[in-house]
Motif scaffolding. Structure first.
Motif, short mmCIF file in Angstrom:
data_model
loop_
_atom_site.label_atom_id
_atom_site.label_comp_id
_atom_site.label_asym_id
_atom_site.label_seq_id
_atom_site.Cartn_x
_atom_site.Cartn_y
_atom_site.Cartn_z
N GLN A 237 6.93 -1.02 -1.92
CA GLN A 237 6.33 0.27 -1.09
C GLN A 237 6.32 0.14 0.28
N PHE A 238 6.49 1.16 0.95
CA PHE A 238 6.19 1.25 2.40
C PHE A 238 5.01 2.21 2.55
N PRO B 64 0.56 4.83 1.02
CA PRO B 64 1.89 4.97 0.48
C PRO B 64 2.67 6.24 1.06
N THR B 65 3.75 5.93 1.53
CA THR B 65 4.71 7.30 1.84
C THR B 65 4.72 8.27 0.59
N GLY C 282 6.13 5.72 -1.72
CA GLY C 282 6.50 4.37 -1.42
C GLY C 282 7.87 4.45 -0.85
N LEU C 283 8.68 5.43 -0.75
CA LEU C 283 10.05 5.44 -0.35
C LEU C 283 10.11 5.79 0.86
N LEU C 284 11.12 5.55 1.76
CA LEU C 284 11.18 5.61 3.05
C LEU C 284 12.59 6.65 3.50
N MET C 285 12.78 7.79 3.31
CA MET C 285 13.95 8.60 3.39
C MET C 285 14.38 8.66 4.92
#
Length: 364
Positions: free
Chosen positions: A36-37, A43-44, A57-60
């Motif tokens: 996770q980011f 967490p995102t 946790g994703l990074l779009m």
């Protein structure tokens, strides 16, 4: 009686205050915890699910590589004239980029790819006679490029965004005279970021390391050496997170997977969304993979009105996804984020399709 302020004291203030400010006023910190980011410790997209898929946790992201673009070849600048002024303007390009960043963020875009040697301003190119590079031939930095970059990174820091900063692009890497210059360029760029106090920047050593690079150290067999170089440079106990990418549909090699903090994939050429899922699964099976986040930061497939597309397929595999759009034949100025001159607004059907789906998925 008021105490006298000595000249020496004033001089000390002049030199000390800017240094302190550059190190203490940064707002955004990116970290990775397992797959996770995190931004500023959280967490995102915290707690977010979409159609049963975990988004937290994703990074779009979106491919916006021309944010600091310029052309040092006077014979090719005519290609980049703005339709209203009939001339190219590098400062205007960066200023308009910065002005549109809040709108991108408001739709859930937390990251974007920018590159110090850009990308093809026609989308795809064979020859690249233009000269677009933030490095001199010996690897020293061009101040005009880094002044423009600073505007973008400052705005990203204010907005809580996490740029993916690419250092090299094939077709422009030959502007550096030898391997020593390439290494020098990496050291100089990373040190500049660290000295400025940015902690919201991810590094992509080069875009598509397996595509037409002149210098061997930028090719797949050795590019991990530059990843390690970035990891080994730090300031005040802090280092930058780093990776590199491959061409569309390629599963990364073991040497990069072992070295990288996060894994970058490209979806160009992957027409069937089911193969996006397959690419992610195959990446997780590479020897040395240790649960790093997987991020698509380039994919030129759209179909955002359909339930299954490359974006939704990546999400279903718990991989972040990145939009790559360029101006296609006979299209207008408002189309594409990679084609120069760039209209950085959200005002074409493809751009609207991406950002509307992004907003839905992320819950912004």
């Amino acid at each position: 009686m008021r105490p006298k302020i000595t000249l020496l004291f004033l001089l000390l203030l002049t030199f000390i205050v800017p240094i302190v400010n550059s190190q203490t006023t940064r707002n955004t910190l990116v970290e990775i915890k397992e797959d996770q980011f995190l931004i500023n410790g959280e967490p995102t997209y915290e707690g977010r699910f979409w159609k049963g898929n975990k988004i937290e946790g994703l990074l779009m992201n979106s491919r916006m590589v021309q944010g600091v673009f310029d052309d040092l070849n006077p014979e090719t600048t005519v290609n980049w004239e703005y339709p209203d002024t009939k001339k190219w303007d590098a400062e205007r390009n960066t200023n308009e980029f910065v002005a549109h960043m809040p709108a991108w963020k408001s739709h859930g875009l937390l990251s974007f790819t920018i590159n110090l040697q850009g990308g093809s301003p026609f989308g795809y190119s064979q020859g690249q006679p233009w000269i677009n590079t933030a490095f001199n031939e010996d690897g020293t930095l061009r101040g005009d490029y880094f002044n423009r970059l600073e505007k973008i990174l400052d705005q990203a820091d204010e907005l809580g965004m996490v740029p993916i900063l690419g250092l090299f692009y094939f077709g422009q890497d030959e502007r550096l005279k030898d391997e020593k210059a390439v290494i020098h360029a990496v050291e100089n760029a990373v040190d500049w970021i660290l000295e400025k106090g940015y902690r919201n920047v991810l590094i992509e050593v080069n875009n598509e390391c397996n595509v037409r690079y002149d210098h061997e150290i930028l090719q797949p067999e050795r590019v991990h050496e530059l990843i390690e170089l970035v990891k080994n440079r730090e300031k005040d106990g802090y280092r930058l997170l780093v990776s590199t990418s491959y061409g569309g549909g390629t599963v990364p090699k073991e040497n990069v997977v072992k070295a990288a903090d996060f894994i970058l994939l490209h979806g160009n050429g992957v027409k069937d969304p089911k193969n996006i899922t397959g690419q992610v699964e195959a990446t997780r099976e590479v020897s040395g993979y240790s649960n790093q986040p997987i991020v698509y930061n380039e994919d030129d497939h759209f179909n955002f009105d359909q339930e299954l597309n490359n974006f939704t397929a990546a999400v279903s595999s718990y991989a972040s996804w990145g939009f790559f759009d360029y101006r296609m034949k006979d299209e207008g100025y408002e189309q594409g984020y990679q084609s120069v001159p760039v209209d950085w607004g959200i005002n074409s059907d493809r751009k609207k399709g991406f950002f509307n789906l992004l907003k839905e998925i992320t819950g912004y």
